[in-house]
Design a protein around this motif. Sequence first.
Motif, short mmCIF file in Angstrom:
data_model
loop_
_atom_site.label_atom_id
_atom_site.label_comp_id
_atom_site.label_asym_id
_atom_site.label_seq_id
_atom_site.Cartn_x
_atom_site.Cartn_y
_atom_site.Cartn_z
N TRP A 11 10.13 29.29 15.68
CA TRP A 11 9.09 28.83 14.68
C TRP A 11 8.12 27.62 15.39
O TRP A 11 7.04 27.43 15.01
N ARG A 12 9.01 26.87 16.28
CA ARG A 12 8.09 25.94 17.05
C ARG A 12 7.00 26.67 18.03
O ARG A 12 6.20 26.05 18.56
N VAL A 44 7.24 21.15 10.56
CA VAL A 44 8.34 20.17 11.16
C VAL A 44 9.22 20.49 10.27
O VAL A 44 10.51 20.79 10.80
N GLU A 45 9.20 20.47 8.65
CA GLU A 45 10.35 20.31 8.05
C GLU A 45 11.26 21.96 8.07
O GLU A 45 12.48 21.84 8.13
N THR A 46 10.38 22.91 7.97
CA THR A 46 11.26 24.06 8.02
C THR A 46 12.03 24.36 9.31
O THR A 46 13.05 24.77 9.00
N PRO A 47 11.62 24.07 10.51
CA PRO A 47 12.77 24.25 11.53
C PRO A 47 13.88 23.08 11.35
O PRO A 47 14.92 23.41 11.82
N ARG A 48 13.67 22.00 10.92
CA ARG A 48 14.66 20.89 10.58
C ARG A 48 15.54 21.41 9.46
O ARG A 48 16.93 21.36 9.68
N ARG A 49 15.17 22.06 8.40
CA ARG A 49 16.01 22.80 7.63
C ARG A 49 17.07 23.74 8.27
O ARG A 49 18.25 23.98 7.64
N LEU A 108 -2.95 19.15 7.14
CA LEU A 108 -1.77 18.10 7.13
C LEU A 108 -0.49 18.68 6.55
O LEU A 108 0.75 18.38 7.07
N GLU A 109 -0.59 19.59 5.48
CA GLU A 109 0.49 20.11 4.50
C GLU A 109 1.14 21.21 5.60
O GLU A 109 2.34 21.25 5.56
N ARG A 110 0.39 21.85 6.19
CA ARG A 110 1.08 23.00 7.26
C ARG A 110 1.49 22.18 8.22
O ARG A 110 2.57 22.82 8.97
#
Length: 216
Positions: free
Chosen positions: A215-216, A91-96, A84-86
């Motif tokens: 990343w995605r 999701v968060e890394t590409p958004r940032r 879940l953390e990964r």
Amino acid sequence: MKFGDYLKNKRSERGWTQPEAAARAKIEQSYLSKLENGKSIPSGEIYDRLVAAYGIDPDDMIGVLFPAELDRLREIDALRDVLLERSRAAVETPRRLLLAGLAALVIGGGFVGFSNVDQASTVLQYTYQSRGVIAANAPEDSEIAPGAAGAEEQTKFLTQMRGPMFTEQVPNGRRVWMLVGSNEIHRPARYRWALIPGIALIIGGLGCFFVAWRWR
């Protein structure tokens, strides 16, 4: 890689036989054989024993297992939390990265626009000379004789023509300025320096978009 193959590789790295590995993990050899052959998946308790015995790094294991294998292991609480953390980080890394890329493009575009506010140009410069200061009480047609008091010759450069002659009030009198020549001068763009950081920010912003996409 399948979970069973991962266990088998870890056992081989340590030079253990199946009975030795089963004894260290405190499980039956037959059960370990099923795990290595992919015929069974461990419970949370057995998984914890395997991690302790084999020295398994969950992050390392998740990085090499097939997605289908990870789905089979999601029932293990300890492993589910890591997954879940990964997923959240994925999701968060590409958004940032997208937000950073957008900010870099906006700021870079602003720098590029600022660099074009004042363009380089060629202007005509006029040269005026004054032979000296004429006393305030002197007649209008008075001139400064060479060597006389106040005969301090000065030169002035103007970018706007003020006629063949003009008078300027100064302390203790006035000066008469005579046009003696003109020439073209090149005036560089004052804010041209902003083009370099602007282009660098734009390239960096596009790089952020590319990394977010990969990343995605």
